[in-house]
Design a protein around this motif. Structure first.
Motif, PDB file in Angstrom:
ATOM      1  N   TRP A 169      21.489  58.864  68.219  1.00  0.00           N
ATOM      2  CA  TRP A 169      21.270  59.922  67.244  1.00  0.00           C
ATOM      3  C   TRP A 169      21.026  59.361  65.828  1.00  0.00           C
ATOM      4  CZ3 TRP A 169      25.843  58.584  69.538  1.00  0.00           C
ATOM      5  CH2 TRP A 169      26.841  58.065  68.708  1.00  0.00           C
ATOM      6  N   PRO A 172      15.975  57.690  64.341  1.00  0.00           N
ATOM      7  CA  PRO A 172      15.041  58.822  64.456  1.00  0.00           C
ATOM      8  C   PRO A 172      14.065  58.701  65.618  1.00  0.00           C
ATOM      9  CG  PRO A 172      15.283  58.188  62.165  1.00  0.00           C
ATOM     10  CD  PRO A 172      16.008  57.146  62.961  1.00  0.00           C
ATOM     11  N   GLY A 173      13.478  57.520  65.822  1.00  0.00           N
ATOM     12  CA  GLY A 173      12.518  57.354  66.911  1.00  0.00           C
ATOM     13  C   GLY A 173      13.152  57.566  68.276  1.00  0.00           C
ATOM     14  N   GLN A 176      14.196  61.293  68.748  1.00  0.00           N
ATOM     15  CA  GLN A 176      13.035  62.117  69.106  1.00  0.00           C
ATOM     16  C   GLN A 176      12.642  61.886  70.564  1.00  0.00           C
ATOM     17  OE1 GLN A 176       9.574  61.453  66.681  1.00  0.00           O
ATOM     18  NE2 GLN A 176       8.352  62.980  67.747  1.00  0.00           N
ATOM     19  N   ALA A 179      15.130  63.622  72.802  1.00  0.00           N
ATOM     20  CA  ALA A 179      14.968  65.078  72.718  1.00  0.00           C
ATOM     21  C   ALA A 179      13.746  65.546  73.510  1.00  0.00           C
ATOM     22  CB  ALA A 179      14.852  65.506  71.255  1.00  0.00           C
ATOM     23  N   VAL A 180      12.630  64.834  73.365  1.00  0.00           N
ATOM     24  CA  VAL A 180      11.414  65.189  74.105  1.00  0.00           C
ATOM     25  C   VAL A 180      11.654  65.034  75.606  1.00  0.00           C
ATOM     26  CG1 VAL A 180       9.044  64.481  74.594  1.00  0.00           C
ATOM     27  CG2 VAL A 180       9.823  64.658  72.230  1.00  0.00           C
TER      28      VAL A 180
END
Length: 201
Positions: A169, A172-173, A176, A179-180
């Motif tokens: 968490w 950022p990369g 993301q 999450a995707v």
């Protein structure tokens, strides 16, 4: 007055939905493997799903170590043969290369599973070591266990350097990416349940 109540209800629903999604995301991140649970069991085949760094290299290494009879790489471009694939990854030729088979039909995880199912059954194989990126493993297992419920699957995750699973968490990369992948997992799960509900009883 009525409009204000409706807005409040909508806000509550949105907050609950977002909280549920975040809770699900945390659960999903916890299902992403952090290590290879079984490194010793031999299987009939090694199956590699293309699309991530280090996957094919790991599959070839496992084959050359004698961990399976054959290696099946699913999702390879139609124009490529085994020699092309190995050359593109700077993998030197070896006597085991004749045991490498390519699948050219798949363009998604679901079609990877379908393509592999056809190949495994044609070979009369009963077990596989599934090689893909760790973040992709939960969805891959979901699709493969639906496509080949009669076969034993040993998960063999690969851990790309660019994916920071520890404290994901905070990156950022990676956040993301997770999450995707979680959204894709939810879509795949819903699709498989819908297919199951439509099957004749």
């Amino acid at each position: 007055m009525v409009a204000r109540v409706l807005r409040t209800l909508i806000l509550i629903v949105l907050v609950v939905a977002i909280a549920a999604w975040i809770r699900g995301l945390i659960w999903f991140a916890d299902t992403v493997p952090e290590k290879i649970a079984d490194t010793t069991m031999h299987t009939d085949a090694i199956v590699v799903l293309t699309g991530g760094h280090g996957r094919i290299e790991e599959g070839v290494a496992l084959l050359r170590e004698g961990m399976a009879k054959k290696l099946f790489i699913s999702g390879v471009e139609e124009r490529l043969d085994v020699a092309d694939v190995l050359k593109s990854l700077h993998i030197p030729p070896d006597s085991t290369d004749s045991a490498i088979m390519l699948g050219h039909m798949a363009d998604s995880t679901a079609s990877n599973a379908a393509e592999t199912s056809d190949w495994m059954h044609a070979q009369n194989f009963k077990s596989m070591r599934l090689v893909t990126s760790a973040y992709h493993m939960p969805r891959s297992l979901l699709e493969f266990r639906h496509a080949v419920p009669d076969l034993k699957i040993i998960p063999h995750p690969v851990f790309p350097d660019a994916v920071k699973q520890d404290r994901w968490w905070a990156w950022p990369g990676t956040a993301q990416l997770i999450a995707v992948e979680y959204v894709k997992y939810l879509v795949a799960d819903a699709s498989l349940k819908l297919v199951g509900d439509e099957e004749p009883r």
